[in-house]
Write a protein that holds these residues in place. Sequence first.
Motif, PDB file in Angstrom:
ATOM      1  N   ALA A 196     -52.067  89.908  20.161  1.00 56.41           N
ATOM      2  CA  ALA A 196     -53.292  89.199  20.885  1.00 56.41           C
ATOM      3  C   ALA A 196     -54.050  90.393  21.484  1.00 56.41           C
ATOM      4  N   GLY A 197     -54.046  91.830  21.108  1.00 54.91           N
ATOM      5  CA  GLY A 197     -54.961  92.358  21.452  1.00 54.91           C
ATOM      6  C   GLY A 197     -54.450  93.622  22.639  1.00 54.91           C
ATOM      7  N   LEU A 198     -53.129  93.148  22.967  1.00 55.84           N
ATOM      8  CA  LEU A 198     -52.400  94.051  24.187  1.00 55.84           C
ATOM      9  C   LEU A 198     -51.413  94.732  23.822  1.00 55.84           C
ATOM     10  N   PRO A 199     -51.484  95.802  22.962  1.00 54.87           N
ATOM     11  CA  PRO A 199     -50.337  96.644  22.675  1.00 54.87           C
ATOM     12  C   PRO A 199     -49.745  97.605  23.497  1.00 54.87           C
ATOM     13  N   ASN A 200     -48.232  97.741  23.290  1.00 55.76           N
ATOM     14  CA  ASN A 200     -47.580  98.515  24.155  1.00 55.76           C
ATOM     15  C   ASN A 200     -47.516  97.919  25.667  1.00 55.76           C
ATOM     16  N   VAL A 201     -47.153  96.781  25.876  1.00 54.90           N
ATOM     17  CA  VAL A 201     -47.259  96.098  27.223  1.00 54.90           C
ATOM     18  C   VAL A 201     -46.024  96.260  27.812  1.00 54.90           C
ATOM     19  N   ASP A 202     -45.876  96.914  28.998  1.00 59.05           N
ATOM     20  CA  ASP A 202     -44.641  97.246  29.755  1.00 59.05           C
ATOM     21  C   ASP A 202     -43.938  96.198  30.385  1.00 59.05           C
ATOM     22  N   LEU A 203     -42.845  95.655  29.716  1.00 62.91           N
ATOM     23  CA  LEU A 203     -42.264  94.494  30.081  1.00 62.91           C
ATOM     24  C   LEU A 203     -40.901  94.880  30.946  1.00 62.91           C
ATOM     25  N   SER A 204     -40.703  96.049  31.504  1.00 64.48           N
ATOM     26  CA  SER A 204     -39.440  96.734  32.020  1.00 64.48           C
ATOM     27  C   SER A 204     -39.503  96.105  33.431  1.00 64.48           C
ATOM     28  N   GLY A 205     -40.793  95.905  34.243  1.00 59.27           N
ATOM     29  CA  GLY A 205     -40.469  95.003  35.469  1.00 59.27           C
ATOM     30  C   GLY A 205     -39.919  93.713  35.489  1.00 59.27           C
ATOM     31  N   HIS A 206     -39.840  93.165  34.282  1.00 62.03           N
ATOM     32  CA  HIS A 206     -39.192  91.636  34.287  1.00 62.03           C
ATOM     33  C   HIS A 206     -37.640  91.633  34.274  1.00 62.03           C
ATOM     34  N   PRO A 207     -36.977  91.066  35.010  1.00 64.12           N
ATOM     35  CA  PRO A 207     -35.907  91.094  34.972  1.00 64.12           C
ATOM     36  C   PRO A 207     -35.015  90.563  33.530  1.00 64.12           C
ATOM     37  N   SER A 208     -33.881  91.131  33.099  1.00 67.42           N
ATOM     38  CA  SER A 208     -33.534  90.929  31.955  1.00 67.42           C
ATOM     39  C   SER A 208     -32.644  89.701  32.034  1.00 67.42           C
ATOM     40  N   SER A 209     -32.905  88.677  30.953  1.00 70.49           N
ATOM     41  CA  SER A 209     -32.231  87.182  30.867  1.00 70.49           C
ATOM     42  C   SER A 209     -32.118  86.943  29.613  1.00 70.49           C
ATOM     43  N   ARG A 210     -30.970  87.988  28.895  1.00 75.12           N
ATOM     44  CA  ARG A 210     -30.969  87.693  27.420  1.00 75.12           C
ATOM     45  C   ARG A 210     -30.126  86.265  27.023  1.00 75.12           C
ATOM     46  N   MET A 211     -30.646  85.309  26.303  1.00 74.93           N
ATOM     47  CA  MET A 211     -30.103  84.036  26.207  1.00 74.93           C
ATOM     48  C   MET A 211     -29.456  84.462  24.720  1.00 74.93           C
TER      49      MET A 211
END
Length: 308
Positions: free
Chosen positions: A205-220
Amino acid sequence: MSVNLPPLSAIRAFEAASRHLSFTKAGDELGMTQAAVSYQIKILEDRLGFQLFTRKARKIELTDNGGQLAARVVDAFSSLRSAFEDISEKNAGQLVVSSNTTFAVNWLSNRLFEFQMQNPDVGVRIVPYGPHAEPEFNESDVVISACKAPPKNWLAHEIVRADFTPMLSPKLADTIGGVKKPEDILKLPLVDPQDPWWQMWFEAAGLPNVDLSGHPSSRMGSQALEANRAIAGQGVAILTPYFCKTALENGQLIQPFKLTCHADDESWYMSYPPALRSSRKVRLFRDWVHAELKRDGMPVTAPMAVVA
């Protein structure tokens, strides 16, 4: 002290001959010549040390010892035949399908009634397996697996490609005035932000290397569970559109962008061992799955043998 049994071929010949009182008819039943049956009986008599039949001009008769043995052997073979008939009948009428949870919940559970209406003599038992679990390859007739390679030499059909794109509830989208740009997704909670599909989609989508570390982990670990969380408005999930058709059609979920991505080595596969290629129950289920996929406009592939 155990006694070694005589050769099974000789016992089979004796059992058939004792029922028919004819070496010729026993041979017809067993696919042997009259001489071959006579030879097997001779092997058995030599092993036992006494005659089993009295040979006469146009017939044979059991000796006293032969009659006593025949009663037990015929009864034993009858029990064996019944056992094999029972297990064959049971297996012929029951199909065991080990299925990935997403496919079991979002696909099979909504359609299986139709298969059973079309094939009332085939009982189906679904054995779903969840995150971090392995398909029941050794205990199942058919396996629906996602990202799990079938055993070597099994026949496998690719049934659903692992396409993926973000989806969310319309109410959650409304909390930020709608999701109009890929960047808007980052303003919302994500379901399973550690899923590698997120980075693949954002890069496309044109957004490489997005930092998602601030989103809480919720592995399903299962799209079926992740979709339920998205429907409940708990976050944006990255899902396969095909498995969310109903939720998209009834407005429980929206797909804000047409962009979908695909992981080359990830698909859902339907597989079964070569020995069951001609099994009626497997053939009926396989053809039904293909018919359902075609009705949905999905491509249907020929089976390929797994070589590694």
